[in-house]
Design an enzyme around this catalytic site. Sequence first.
Site, PDB file in Angstrom:
ATOM      1  N   ARG A   1       0.855  -1.183   0.000  1.00 34.19           N
ATOM      2  CA  ARG A   1       0.000   0.000   0.000  1.00 34.19           C
ATOM      3  C   ARG A   1       0.891   1.233   0.000  1.00 34.19           C
ATOM      4  O   ARG A   1       2.016   1.206   0.502  1.00 34.19           O
ATOM      5  CB  ARG A   1      -0.914  -0.004   1.220  1.00 34.19           C
ATOM      6  CG  ARG A   1      -1.876  -1.186   1.269  1.00 34.19           C
ATOM      7  CD  ARG A   1      -2.691  -1.179   2.547  1.00 34.19           C
ATOM      8  NE  ARG A   1      -3.627  -2.297   2.601  1.00 34.19           N
ATOM      9  CZ  ARG A   1      -3.325  -3.516   3.044  1.00 34.19           C
ATOM     10  NH1 ARG A   1      -2.087  -3.749   3.512  1.00 34.19           N
ATOM     11  NH2 ARG A   1      -4.216  -4.485   3.053  1.00 34.19           N
TER      12      ARG A   1
ATOM     13  N   LYS B   1      -2.063  -2.847   7.690  1.00 32.95           N
ATOM     14  CA  LYS B   1      -3.496  -2.828   7.975  1.00 32.95           C
ATOM     15  C   LYS B   1      -3.899  -4.009   8.855  1.00 32.95           C
ATOM     16  O   LYS B   1      -4.764  -3.886   9.729  1.00 32.95           O
ATOM     17  CB  LYS B   1      -4.280  -2.854   6.662  1.00 32.95           C
ATOM     18  CG  LYS B   1      -5.777  -2.648   6.823  1.00 32.95           C
ATOM     19  CD  LYS B   1      -6.451  -2.567   5.459  1.00 32.95           C
ATOM     20  CE  LYS B   1      -7.956  -2.341   5.610  1.00 32.95           C
ATOM     21  NZ  LYS B   1      -8.619  -2.248   4.290  1.00 32.95           N
TER      22      LYS B   1
ATOM     23  N   HIS C   1      -3.801   3.174  -5.139  1.00 40.29           N
ATOM     24  CA  HIS C   1      -4.099   1.778  -4.834  1.00 40.29           C
ATOM     25  C   HIS C   1      -4.065   0.909  -6.082  1.00 40.29           C
ATOM     26  O   HIS C   1      -3.892  -0.313  -5.991  1.00 40.29           O
ATOM     27  CB  HIS C   1      -5.463   1.660  -4.157  1.00 40.29           C
ATOM     28  CG  HIS C   1      -5.576   0.468  -3.257  1.00 40.29           C
ATOM     29  ND1 HIS C   1      -4.811   0.317  -2.121  1.00 40.29           N
ATOM     30  CD2 HIS C   1      -6.368  -0.649  -3.344  1.00 40.29           C
ATOM     31  CE1 HIS C   1      -5.117  -0.836  -1.539  1.00 40.29           C
ATOM     32  NE2 HIS C   1      -6.052  -1.429  -2.252  1.00 40.29           N
TER      33      HIS C   1
ATOM     34  N   ARG D   1      -1.043  -1.339  -6.315  1.00 43.66           N
ATOM     35  CA  ARG D   1      -1.151  -2.629  -5.608  1.00 43.66           C
ATOM     36  C   ARG D   1      -1.922  -3.630  -6.463  1.00 43.66           C
ATOM     37  O   ARG D   1      -1.519  -4.793  -6.580  1.00 43.66           O
ATOM     38  CB  ARG D   1      -1.825  -2.404  -4.265  1.00 43.66           C
ATOM     39  CG  ARG D   1      -2.027  -3.643  -3.390  1.00 43.66           C
ATOM     40  CD  ARG D   1      -2.496  -3.171  -2.017  1.00 43.66           C
ATOM     41  NE  ARG D   1      -3.080  -4.218  -1.188  1.00 43.66           N
ATOM     42  CZ  ARG D   1      -2.397  -4.986  -0.341  1.00 43.66           C
ATOM     43  NH1 ARG D   1      -1.074  -4.854  -0.259  1.00 43.66           N
ATOM     44  NH2 ARG D   1      -3.006  -5.884   0.408  1.00 43.66           N
TER      45      ARG D   1
ATOM     46  N   HIS E   1      -3.063 -10.453   2.994  1.00 39.41           N
ATOM     47  CA  HIS E   1      -4.504 -10.639   3.172  1.00 39.41           C
ATOM     48  C   HIS E   1      -4.766 -11.677   4.246  1.00 39.41           C
ATOM     49  O   HIS E   1      -4.237 -12.795   4.191  1.00 39.41           O
ATOM     50  CB  HIS E   1      -5.158 -11.110   1.872  1.00 39.41           C
ATOM     51  CG  HIS E   1      -5.277 -10.040   0.838  1.00 39.41           C
ATOM     52  ND1 HIS E   1      -5.415 -10.308  -0.507  1.00 39.41           N
ATOM     53  CD2 HIS E   1      -5.294  -8.679   0.946  1.00 39.41           C
ATOM     54  CE1 HIS E   1      -5.502  -9.176  -1.184  1.00 39.41           C
ATOM     55  NE2 HIS E   1      -5.441  -8.179  -0.323  1.00 39.41           N
TER      56      HIS E   1
ATOM     57  N   TYR F   1      -8.266 -11.976  -7.799  1.00 36.62           N
ATOM     58  CA  TYR F   1      -7.331 -11.945  -8.924  1.00 36.62           C
ATOM     59  C   TYR F   1      -7.232 -13.286  -9.638  1.00 36.62           C
ATOM     60  O   TYR F   1      -6.543 -13.398 -10.656  1.00 36.62           O
ATOM     61  CB  TYR F   1      -5.933 -11.548  -8.424  1.00 36.62           C
ATOM     62  CG  TYR F   1      -5.896 -10.232  -7.690  1.00 36.62           C
ATOM     63  CD1 TYR F   1      -5.885  -9.016  -8.386  1.00 36.62           C
ATOM     64  CD2 TYR F   1      -5.878 -10.176  -6.302  1.00 36.62           C
ATOM     65  CE1 TYR F   1      -5.864  -7.810  -7.712  1.00 36.62           C
ATOM     66  CE2 TYR F   1      -5.846  -8.968  -5.618  1.00 36.62           C
ATOM     67  CZ  TYR F   1      -5.838  -7.794  -6.331  1.00 36.62           C
ATOM     68  OH  TYR F   1      -5.811  -6.590  -5.661  1.00 36.62           O
TER      69      TYR F   1
END
Length: 333
Positions: free
Chosen positions: A198, A221, A277, A280, A303, A312
């Site tokens: 990020r 995050k 973003h 990313r 994640h 993806y």
Amino acid sequence: MAVKRDKDDTWRVQVDRKGIPRTRRGGFATKEEAELFERDYLAQHRTTYEQAMDDRSLKELIESWFIYHGINLADGERRRRALLQMATDLKNPVASQLTAEQFLKYRYVKTFEGDAVCFKTFNNLQGYLVAVFNKLKKLKVITYHSPICDIDFFKIQERQLSYLSRSQIDELLDSIKIHSQNLSTWWVTQICLRTGARWSEAEKLTRKQLRDGRITFEFTKSKKTRTVPLDPAFFHALDQFAGHMNPDDRLFKNCIGAFRRAAKHTDIKFPRGQSTHILRHSFASHFVMNGGNILSLQKILGHADISMTMRYAHLAPDHLKDAVKLNPLAAAA
């Protein structure tokens, strides 16, 4: 509220409390039977009663949520501000008395009138408020179930995530070199494209996070560190750029504004709210298109939920290739 004896020697119960349906029942043979009925009735309506007696405002509950839970979230302060603004827009009602109808009217105004927000943005805001009630109930700060938690979210048409082609990436990097006087902009953009970081993670890197050909991202995050290797030549150049900085010195200056200004000099159409973003997304998309493993990508991106990474999967070269061989017309082809 009272348990009384009638003239015919039977017992009568009267419940008259705020927030509880009034009732009067007689004909109990003994006082014990009447008291048992009273206790059962109050227990049955206890939640309704406690909800009626909880006169804390929505802002008070939000502040409690922040102290007990939100402060532990990476974006807790941002959520707190968004929630307090919602409370202000709703005229800061008593939280326990906030109805679904009130909230739905507010949602209509926010998404269809004036400076309307998109459905996805409002779904995020609604999710924050639902999380406040659910978390506080789990922590026993409140005992009631808010009707806000039963409101369906807007259904949003799923779209493919946008990403930059290699030629667009080259165009963007060239524009940064030409139009940005902030040297940090080029380096941060490169790191995002090479690691899937990020923007804030790359922009706030310190000297100690570069080591042995790898970058270790902190204060992410998910609040978990993750380490991503770099191309040796690029790492050497980055290491030279960092020079003899102290371990806790930041490598780069704030440069998101410089990036946006440079991006405006390109012909690239950036998705709304994704000016940085998309870097990313571009890393992840090219990673999968070039044959990368989804589980490896999940670790690289950090994640917590594989479903986020699966967005993806459709870009993989062999994704659902059996659809070609196993469809009902395949044999006739």
